[in-house]
Design a protein around this motif. Structure first.
Motif, PDB file in Angstrom:
ATOM      1  N   PRO A  28       0.813  -1.230   0.000  1.00  0.00           N
ATOM      2  CA  PRO A  28       0.000   0.000   0.000  1.00  0.00           C
ATOM      3  C   PRO A  28       0.843   1.275   0.000  1.00  0.00           C
ATOM      4  O   PRO A  28       0.509   2.237  -0.700  1.00  0.00           O
ATOM      5  N   VAL A  29       1.927   1.267   0.789  1.00  0.00           N
ATOM      6  CA  VAL A  29       2.787   2.455   0.824  1.00  0.00           C
ATOM      7  C   VAL A  29       3.390   2.728  -0.547  1.00  0.00           C
ATOM      8  O   VAL A  29       3.403   3.874  -1.021  1.00  0.00           O
ATOM      9  N   MET A  30       3.857   1.689  -1.208  1.00  0.00           N
ATOM     10  CA  MET A  30       4.502   1.877  -2.507  1.00  0.00           C
ATOM     11  C   MET A  30       3.502   2.310  -3.578  1.00  0.00           C
ATOM     12  O   MET A  30       3.811   3.163  -4.410  1.00  0.00           O
ATOM     13  N   VAL A  31       2.304   1.737  -3.565  1.00  0.00           N
ATOM     14  CA  VAL A  31       1.295   2.113  -4.561  1.00  0.00           C
ATOM     15  C   VAL A  31       0.882   3.568  -4.383  1.00  0.00           C
ATOM     16  O   VAL A  31       0.794   4.328  -5.359  1.00  0.00           O
ATOM     17  N   ILE A  32       0.622   3.974  -3.139  1.00  0.00           N
ATOM     18  CA  ILE A  32       0.230   5.358  -2.877  1.00  0.00           C
ATOM     19  C   ILE A  32       1.366   6.311  -3.235  1.00  0.00           C
ATOM     20  O   ILE A  32       1.149   7.361  -3.856  1.00  0.00           O
ATOM     21  N   LEU A  33       2.586   5.958  -2.845  1.00  0.00           N
ATOM     22  CA  LEU A  33       3.739   6.817  -3.130  1.00  0.00           C
ATOM     23  C   LEU A  33       3.976   6.944  -4.632  1.00  0.00           C
ATOM     24  O   LEU A  33       4.279   8.040  -5.132  1.00  0.00           O
ATOM     25  N   SER A  34       3.833   5.845  -5.383  1.00  0.00           N
ATOM     26  CA  SER A  34       4.028   5.917  -6.829  1.00  0.00           C
ATOM     27  C   SER A  34       2.949   6.766  -7.493  1.00  0.00           C
ATOM     28  O   SER A  34       3.231   7.502  -8.451  1.00  0.00           O
ATOM     29  N   LEU A  35       1.719   6.710  -6.981  1.00  0.00           N
ATOM     30  CA  LEU A  35       0.650   7.558  -7.518  1.00  0.00           C
ATOM     31  C   LEU A  35       0.932   9.032  -7.249  1.00  0.00           C
ATOM     32  O   LEU A  35       0.806   9.879  -8.149  1.00  0.00           O
ATOM     33  N   VAL A  36       1.334   9.346  -6.027  1.00  0.00           N
ATOM     34  CA  VAL A  36       1.621  10.743  -5.680  1.00  0.00           C
ATOM     35  C   VAL A  36       2.780  11.278  -6.505  1.00  0.00           C
ATOM     36  O   VAL A  36       2.718  12.398  -7.059  1.00  0.00           O
ATOM     37  N   LEU A  37       3.851  10.509  -6.632  1.00  0.00           N
ATOM     38  CA  LEU A  37       4.998  10.952  -7.425  1.00  0.00           C
ATOM     39  C   LEU A  37       4.621  11.115  -8.898  1.00  0.00           C
ATOM     40  O   LEU A  37       5.050  12.066  -9.548  1.00  0.00           O
ATOM     41  N   GLY A  38       3.820  10.173  -9.416  1.00  0.00           N
ATOM     42  CA  GLY A  38       3.401  10.282 -10.809  1.00  0.00           C
ATOM     43  C   GLY A  38       2.588  11.529 -11.060  1.00  0.00           C
ATOM     44  O   GLY A  38       2.778  12.218 -12.089  1.00  0.00           O
ATOM     45  N   VAL A  39       1.686  11.879 -10.140  1.00  0.00           N
ATOM     46  CA  VAL A  39       0.873  13.090 -10.295  1.00  0.00           C
ATOM     47  C   VAL A  39       1.740  14.337 -10.206  1.00  0.00           C
ATOM     48  O   VAL A  39       1.589  15.279 -11.005  1.00  0.00           O
ATOM     49  N   LEU A  40       2.674  14.366  -9.257  1.00  0.00           N
ATOM     50  CA  LEU A  40       3.525  15.547  -9.086  1.00  0.00           C
ATOM     51  C   LEU A  40       4.445  15.754 -10.279  1.00  0.00           C
ATOM     52  O   LEU A  40       4.661  16.893 -10.728  1.00  0.00           O
ATOM     53  N   ILE A  41       4.990  14.680 -10.812  1.00  0.00           N
ATOM     54  CA  ILE A  41       5.911  14.811 -11.940  1.00  0.00           C
ATOM     55  C   ILE A  41       5.197  15.326 -13.189  1.00  0.00           C
ATOM     56  O   ILE A  41       5.793  16.037 -14.017  1.00  0.00           O
ATOM     57  N   GLU A  42       3.907  15.036 -13.329  1.00  0.00           N
ATOM     58  CA  GLU A  42       3.161  15.466 -14.509  1.00  0.00           C
ATOM     59  C   GLU A  42       2.521  16.843 -14.360  1.00  0.00           C
ATOM     60  O   GLU A  42       1.747  17.250 -15.228  1.00  0.00           O
ATOM     61  N   GLN A  43       2.859  17.555 -13.300  1.00  0.00           N
ATOM     62  CA  GLN A  43       2.343  18.913 -13.148  1.00  0.00           C
ATOM     63  C   GLN A  43       3.062  19.870 -14.095  1.00  0.00           C
ATOM     64  O   GLN A  43       4.257  19.738 -14.350  1.00  0.00           O
ATOM     65  N   ASP A  44       2.314  20.857 -14.612  1.00  0.00           N
ATOM     66  CA  ASP A  44       2.868  21.768 -15.615  1.00  0.00           C
ATOM     67  C   ASP A  44       3.972  22.656 -15.059  1.00  0.00           C
ATOM     68  O   ASP A  44       4.869  23.077 -15.801  1.00  0.00           O
ATOM     69  N   PHE A  45       3.911  22.969 -13.761  1.00  0.00           N
ATOM     70  CA  PHE A  45       4.903  23.882 -13.202  1.00  0.00           C
ATOM     71  C   PHE A  45       6.280  23.237 -13.033  1.00  0.00           C
ATOM     72  O   PHE A  45       7.278  23.929 -12.824  1.00  0.00           O
ATOM     73  N   LEU A  46       6.356  21.919 -13.121  1.00  0.00           N
ATOM     74  CA  LEU A  46       7.611  21.210 -12.890  1.00  0.00           C
ATOM     75  C   LEU A  46       8.475  21.242 -14.146  1.00  0.00           C
ATOM     76  O   LEU A  46       8.014  20.898 -15.236  1.00  0.00           O
ATOM     77  N   LYS A  47       9.699  21.668 -13.998  1.00  0.00           N
ATOM     78  CA  LYS A  47      10.653  21.698 -15.102  1.00  0.00           C
ATOM     79  C   LYS A  47      11.531  20.449 -15.060  1.00  0.00           C
ATOM     80  O   LYS A  47      11.639  19.775 -14.035  1.00  0.00           O
ATOM     81  N   LEU A  48      12.167  20.136 -16.180  1.00  0.00           N
ATOM     82  CA  LEU A  48      13.073  18.990 -16.296  1.00  0.00           C
ATOM     83  C   LEU A  48      12.389  17.693 -15.860  1.00  0.00           C
ATOM     84  O   LEU A  48      12.936  16.885 -15.108  1.00  0.00           O
ATOM     85  N   ARG A  49      11.181  17.489 -16.364  1.00  0.00           N
ATOM     86  CA  ARG A  49      10.439  16.291 -15.975  1.00  0.00           C
ATOM     87  C   ARG A  49      11.133  15.008 -16.437  1.00  0.00           C
ATOM     88  O   ARG A  49      11.072  13.988 -15.763  1.00  0.00           O
ATOM     89  N   SER A  50      11.802  15.064 -17.581  1.00  0.00           N
ATOM     90  CA  SER A  50      12.512  13.876 -18.059  1.00  0.00           C
ATOM     91  C   SER A  50      13.606  13.459 -17.088  1.00  0.00           C
ATOM     92  O   SER A  50      13.819  12.267 -16.834  1.00  0.00           O
ATOM     93  N   GLY A  51      14.302  14.447 -16.531  1.00  0.00           N
ATOM     94  CA  GLY A  51      15.338  14.139 -15.552  1.00  0.00           C
ATOM     95  C   GLY A  51      14.773  13.512 -14.296  1.00  0.00           C
ATOM     96  O   GLY A  51      15.368  12.579 -13.734  1.00  0.00           O
ATOM     97  N   PHE A  52      13.612  13.985 -13.854  1.00  0.00           N
ATOM     98  CA  PHE A  52      12.976  13.386 -12.681  1.00  0.00           C
ATOM     99  C   PHE A  52      12.536  11.958 -12.967  1.00  0.00           C
ATOM    100  O   PHE A  52      12.670  11.075 -12.115  1.00  0.00           O
ATOM    101  N   ARG A  53      11.994  11.718 -14.161  1.00  0.00           N
ATOM    102  CA  ARG A  53      11.570  10.364 -14.503  1.00  0.00           C
ATOM    103  C   ARG A  53      12.753   9.405 -14.486  1.00  0.00           C
ATOM    104  O   ARG A  53      12.646   8.277 -13.970  1.00  0.00           O
ATOM    105  N   ILE A  54      13.874   9.841 -15.051  1.00  0.00           N
ATOM    106  CA  ILE A  54      15.051   8.974 -15.099  1.00  0.00           C
ATOM    107  C   ILE A  54      15.580   8.698 -13.692  1.00  0.00           C
ATOM    108  O   ILE A  54      15.894   7.563 -13.345  1.00  0.00           O
ATOM    109  N   SER A  55      15.667   9.739 -12.874  1.00  0.00           N
ATOM    110  CA  SER A  55      16.219   9.567 -11.521  1.00  0.00           C
ATOM    111  C   SER A  55      15.335   8.671 -10.661  1.00  0.00           C
ATOM    112  O   SER A  55      15.831   7.905  -9.833  1.00  0.00           O
ATOM    113  N   ILE A  56      14.011   8.740 -10.855  1.00  0.00           N
ATOM    114  CA  ILE A  56      13.114   7.894 -10.080  1.00  0.00           C
ATOM    115  C   ILE A  56      13.161   6.454 -10.564  1.00  0.00           C
ATOM    116  O   ILE A  56      13.041   5.505  -9.774  1.00  0.00           O
TER     117      ILE A  56
END
Length: 317
Positions: free
Chosen positions: A106-134
């Motif tokens: 449950p912790v991992m599923v919730i955390l992956s959902l939260v991170l996925g939503v945050l990374i896809e926000q328009d205000f976030l720059k360098l999203r490709s770098g965040f995807r790779i690092s995660i």
């Protein structure tokens, strides 16, 4: 009548020329046809799959009804399964595995959902770098990352206890206490697989039409409302997929228990996979190990079916 026109080129026939092959008869067909050709191309893969996958699976099923003693196999019927039901270490390993399952998944599923939503926000720059690092932890070798965590969580010179000392906190014996060792394994699994599940979540989130969020913005919906009313219902099949795959992976846990804590202290962290390995390759009880593996298959099937039924197959409506 023969013609004497010199402009007409006459074919030359060699005395050593081979006769043309006979034309195939209309009613005869070769072995390779348009329908059978794909099977000839797939034959090598099917043969490899049968030898290295299907045969071991069926052989392990048969092996579960035998015991290996003094270099010989003896038929014991359901004896291995009866022994399993009365084996306290098996129930200990099963209980440990379910502890990991109920906390970590449950912790991992919730955390992956939260991170996925945050990374896809328009205000976030360098999203490709965040995807790779995660995603990078999921491609790290299992043995390598388990050894790294074993060093980080070392009681005497580990970095985690060093940071606790900097804040004036007492060091924790992470790997030699029951819940400390369990927490270490949960922490290691979560670090490695959260990024993998986050990438899957991102793929599901990107498939949601932007017009839904635009309509919500026009209606004045907040971030939390868009998350609970649009994102989560639309990615419900992805949540089901991630939950099932994470459950299967946790039930098959081996490396962390074997390397990080060696199943201790007092079998407090041993998993089903670790116990299966020790019975088969440390004590050479191959029949009992095969029975354990099929018990694990049954548990995985039951839990996957329960998850599937509980979520109605991941239906979005």
């Amino acid at each position: 009548a023969a013609t004497s026109d010199p402009t007409i080129e006459r074919p030359t026939v060699s005395r050593h020329a081979k006769p043309a092959p006979p034309m195939p008869r209309p009613g005869r067909k070769g072995i390779i046809t348009a329908k059978t050709a794909p099977y000839f191309f797939l034959a090598p893969m099917i043969a490899i799959f049968a030898v290295f996958m299907l045969y071991p699976v069926f052989h392990s099923l048969v092996l579960g009804f035998f015991s290996f003693d003094a270099g010989e196999y003896a038929f014991v019927g359901l004896g291995n399964y009866v022994t399993m039901l009365g084996d306290p270490v098996f129930w200990k390993a099963l209980g440990n595995t379910f502890i990991y399952l109920l906390i970590q998944v449950p912790v991992m599923v919730i955390l992956s959902l939260v991170l996925g939503v945050l990374i896809e926000q328009d205000f976030l720059k360098l999203r490709s770098g965040f995807r790779i690092s995660i995603f990078l932890p999921s491609v790290t070798a299992l043995v390598a990352y388990a050894l790294v965590f074993k060093l980080l969580l070392n009681t005497d010179y580990g970095m985690i206890n060093h940071l606790l000392n900097l804040f004036g906190l007492s060091p924790v014996d992470w790997l030699h206490t029951t819940w400390g060792a369990r927490f270490s394994i949960i922490l290691a699994i979560t670090w490695r697989w959260t990024g993998y599940n986050t990438i899957i979540m991102i793929a599901g989130i990107k498939s949601i039409g932007s017009e839904l969020y635009e309509s919500a913005d026009i209606d004045g919906a907040s971030f939390l409302q868009k998350l609970t009313r649009i994102t989560i219902p639309m990615v419900k099949p992805i949540l089901l997929f991630v939950s099932i795959t994470s459950t299967i992976g946790t039930l098959q846990l081996f490396d962390e228990s074997y390397i990080l804590t060696t199943g201790g202290p007092d079998n407090a962290t041993i998993s089903i996979g670790h116990y299966l390995y020790s019975q088969g390759f440390s004590f050479f009880k191959f029949g009992y190990a095969a029975a354990l593996s099929w018990a694990l298959v049954l548990i995985i099937a039951i839990l996957s079916l329960i998850q599937f039924k509980a979520t109605k197959g991941g239906e979005t409506a």
